[in-house]
Scaffold this motif. Structure first.
Motif, PDB file in Angstrom:
ATOM      1  N   HIS A  15      69.600  11.757  65.903  1.00 36.27           N
ATOM      2  CA  HIS A  15      69.180  10.573  64.828  1.00 36.27           C
ATOM      3  C   HIS A  15      68.485  10.994  63.336  1.00 36.27           C
ATOM      4  N   LEU A  16      68.788  12.175  63.042  1.00 35.40           N
ATOM      5  CA  LEU A  16      67.947  12.223  61.050  1.00 35.40           C
ATOM      6  C   LEU A  16      69.041  11.315  60.368  1.00 35.40           C
ATOM      7  N   PRO A  17      70.355  10.957  60.661  1.00 36.88           N
ATOM      8  CA  PRO A  17      70.929  10.197  59.754  1.00 36.88           C
ATOM      9  C   PRO A  17      70.129   8.158  59.593  1.00 36.88           C
ATOM     10  N   PHE A  18      69.897   8.377  60.901  1.00 33.58           N
ATOM     11  CA  PHE A  18      68.880   6.832  60.989  1.00 33.58           C
ATOM     12  C   PHE A  18      67.150   7.192  59.894  1.00 33.58           C
ATOM     13  N   ALA A  19      66.652   8.316  60.233  1.00 32.93           N
ATOM     14  CA  ALA A  19      65.732   8.333  59.878  1.00 32.93           C
ATOM     15  C   ALA A  19      65.641   7.902  58.109  1.00 32.93           C
ATOM     16  N   VAL A  20      65.883   9.294  58.057  1.00 33.33           N
ATOM     17  CA  VAL A  20      66.218   8.805  56.392  1.00 33.33           C
ATOM     18  C   VAL A  20      67.010   7.872  55.921  1.00 33.33           C
ATOM     19  N   VAL A  21      67.316   7.060  56.064  1.00 31.84           N
ATOM     20  CA  VAL A  21      67.744   5.598  56.117  1.00 31.84           C
ATOM     21  C   VAL A  21      66.317   4.896  55.893  1.00 31.84           C
ATOM     22  N   LEU A  22      65.773   4.921  57.194  1.00 32.64           N
ATOM     23  CA  LEU A  22      64.464   4.670  57.719  1.00 32.64           C
ATOM     24  C   LEU A  22      63.277   4.771  56.726  1.00 32.64           C
ATOM     25  N   LEU A  23      63.210   6.159  56.209  1.00 32.97           N
ATOM     26  CA  LEU A  23      62.139   6.704  54.929  1.00 32.97           C
ATOM     27  C   LEU A  23      62.178   5.554  53.894  1.00 32.97           C
ATOM     28  N   LEU A  24      63.652   5.341  53.558  1.00 33.47           N
ATOM     29  CA  LEU A  24      64.045   4.726  52.580  1.00 33.47           C
ATOM     30  C   LEU A  24      63.338   3.684  52.980  1.00 33.47           C
ATOM     31  N   VAL A  25      63.930   3.273  53.196  1.00 34.90           N
ATOM     32  CA  VAL A  25      63.461   1.053  53.513  1.00 34.90           C
ATOM     33  C   VAL A  25      62.122   1.059  53.539  1.00 34.90           C
ATOM     34  N   ALA A  26      60.950   1.609  54.516  1.00 34.63           N
ATOM     35  CA  ALA A  26      59.562   1.825  54.326  1.00 34.63           C
ATOM     36  C   ALA A  26      59.272   2.409  52.674  1.00 34.63           C
ATOM     37  N   ALA A  27      59.946   3.924  52.176  1.00 34.94           N
ATOM     38  CA  ALA A  27      59.263   3.303  50.524  1.00 34.94           C
ATOM     39  C   ALA A  27      59.297   2.846  50.352  1.00 34.94           C
ATOM     40  N   GLY A  28      60.702   1.829  49.937  1.00 35.66           N
ATOM     41  CA  GLY A  28      61.036   0.655  49.330  1.00 35.66           C
ATOM     42  C   GLY A  28      59.641  -0.545  50.063  1.00 35.66           C
ATOM     43  N   ALA A  29      59.486  -0.857  51.335  1.00 34.00           N
ATOM     44  CA  ALA A  29      58.992  -1.326  51.117  1.00 34.00           C
ATOM     45  C   ALA A  29      57.600  -1.694  50.802  1.00 34.00           C
ATOM     46  N   VAL A  30      56.767  -0.334  50.902  1.00 33.50           N
ATOM     47  CA  VAL A  30      55.695   0.263  50.166  1.00 33.50           C
ATOM     48  C   VAL A  30      55.277   0.032  48.616  1.00 33.50           C
ATOM     49  N   MET A  34      53.089  -3.110  46.499  1.00 35.27           N
ATOM     50  CA  MET A  34      52.248  -2.917  45.684  1.00 35.27           C
ATOM     51  C   MET A  34      53.281  -3.696  44.302  1.00 35.27           C
ATOM     52  N   TYR A  35      53.499  -4.753  44.534  1.00 33.99           N
ATOM     53  CA  TYR A  35      53.926  -6.052  43.555  1.00 33.99           C
ATOM     54  C   TYR A  35      55.235  -4.765  42.591  1.00 33.99           C
ATOM     55  N   HIS A  36      55.698  -4.210  43.117  1.00 34.68           N
ATOM     56  CA  HIS A  36      56.973  -3.940  42.598  1.00 34.68           C
ATOM     57  C   HIS A  36      58.031  -3.412  42.955  1.00 34.68           C
ATOM     58  N   TRP A  37      58.402  -5.268  43.232  1.00 41.51           N
ATOM     59  CA  TRP A  37      59.536  -5.662  44.181  1.00 41.51           C
ATOM     60  C   TRP A  37      60.821  -5.913  43.671  1.00 41.51           C
ATOM     61  N   ARG A  38      60.400  -5.112  42.744  1.00 36.46           N
ATOM     62  CA  ARG A  38      62.098  -4.291  41.972  1.00 36.46           C
ATOM     63  C   ARG A  38      62.605  -3.191  42.185  1.00 36.46           C
ATOM     64  N   GLN A  39      61.852  -2.690  42.180  1.00 37.50           N
ATOM     65  CA  GLN A  39      62.112  -1.302  41.991  1.00 37.50           C
ATOM     66  C   GLN A  39      62.053  -1.174  43.889  1.00 37.50           C
ATOM     67  N   GLY A  40      61.469  -1.929  44.759  1.00 38.38           N
ATOM     68  CA  GLY A  40      61.504  -1.988  46.354  1.00 38.38           C
ATOM     69  C   GLY A  40      62.871  -2.889  46.651  1.00 38.38           C
ATOM     70  N   ALA A  41      63.227  -3.774  46.263  1.00 40.00           N
ATOM     71  CA  ALA A  41      64.551  -4.129  46.606  1.00 40.00           C
ATOM     72  C   ALA A  41      65.607  -3.439  46.022  1.00 40.00           C
ATOM     73  N   ALA A  42      65.661  -2.307  44.737  1.00 43.62           N
ATOM     74  CA  ALA A  42      66.637  -1.175  44.965  1.00 43.62           C
ATOM     75  C   ALA A  42      66.733  -0.050  45.468  1.00 43.62           C
ATOM     76  N   LEU A  43      65.211  -0.351  45.939  1.00 43.78           N
ATOM     77  CA  LEU A  43      65.723   1.439  47.202  1.00 43.78           C
ATOM     78  C   LEU A  43      65.879   0.674  48.444  1.00 43.78           C
ATOM     79  N   ILE A  44      65.655  -0.522  48.766  1.00 45.68           N
ATOM     80  CA  ILE A  44      66.445  -1.114  50.105  1.00 45.68           C
ATOM     81  C   ILE A  44      67.803  -1.056  49.779  1.00 45.68           C
TER      82      ILE A  44
END
Length: 98
Positions: A15-30, A34-44
């Motif tokens: 389950h580690l690969p999915f956890a890594v992807v999920l953490l990146l998506v969570a960082a993008g959502a954060v 924080m109103y930095h939608w372009r950075q968040g979308a790029a992270l996702i």
């Protein structure tokens, strides 16, 4: 008769690969929150591209929750959606990307 207990370490590594992807998506959502939608979308978008690479590189037994369909279909879907989101994040004007 008892069933053998699954190896806990192997189960966590599955389950580690999915956890890594999920953490990146969570960082993008954060970042989006924080109103930095372009950075968040790029992270996702990057997270979906990472999912495509991991799904292509790992065996079916190691892919864990990244395995939804056949490997080719998964890689095409992850990479296609990731590229579309990344394209939107990089081309739409009107928001910070730095």
């Amino acid at each position: 008769m008892t069933t053998p207990r699954p190896d806990r370490r192997r189960m966590l590594l599955t389950h580690l690969p999915f956890a890594v992807v999920l953490l990146l998506v969570a960082a993008g959502a954060v970042r989006i929150g924080m109103y930095h939608w372009r950075q968040g979308a790029a992270l996702i978008g990057g997270a979906l591209l990472a999912a495509a690479v991991l799904r292509a590189a790992l065996a079916d037994e190691q892919a864990g929750l990244l395995k939804i369909r056949a490997r080719v279909i998964d890689v095409l879907c992850y990479s296609g959606l990731g590229l579309l989101i990344l394209f939107d994040a990089l081309t739409i004007i009107g928001g910070p990307l730095d």
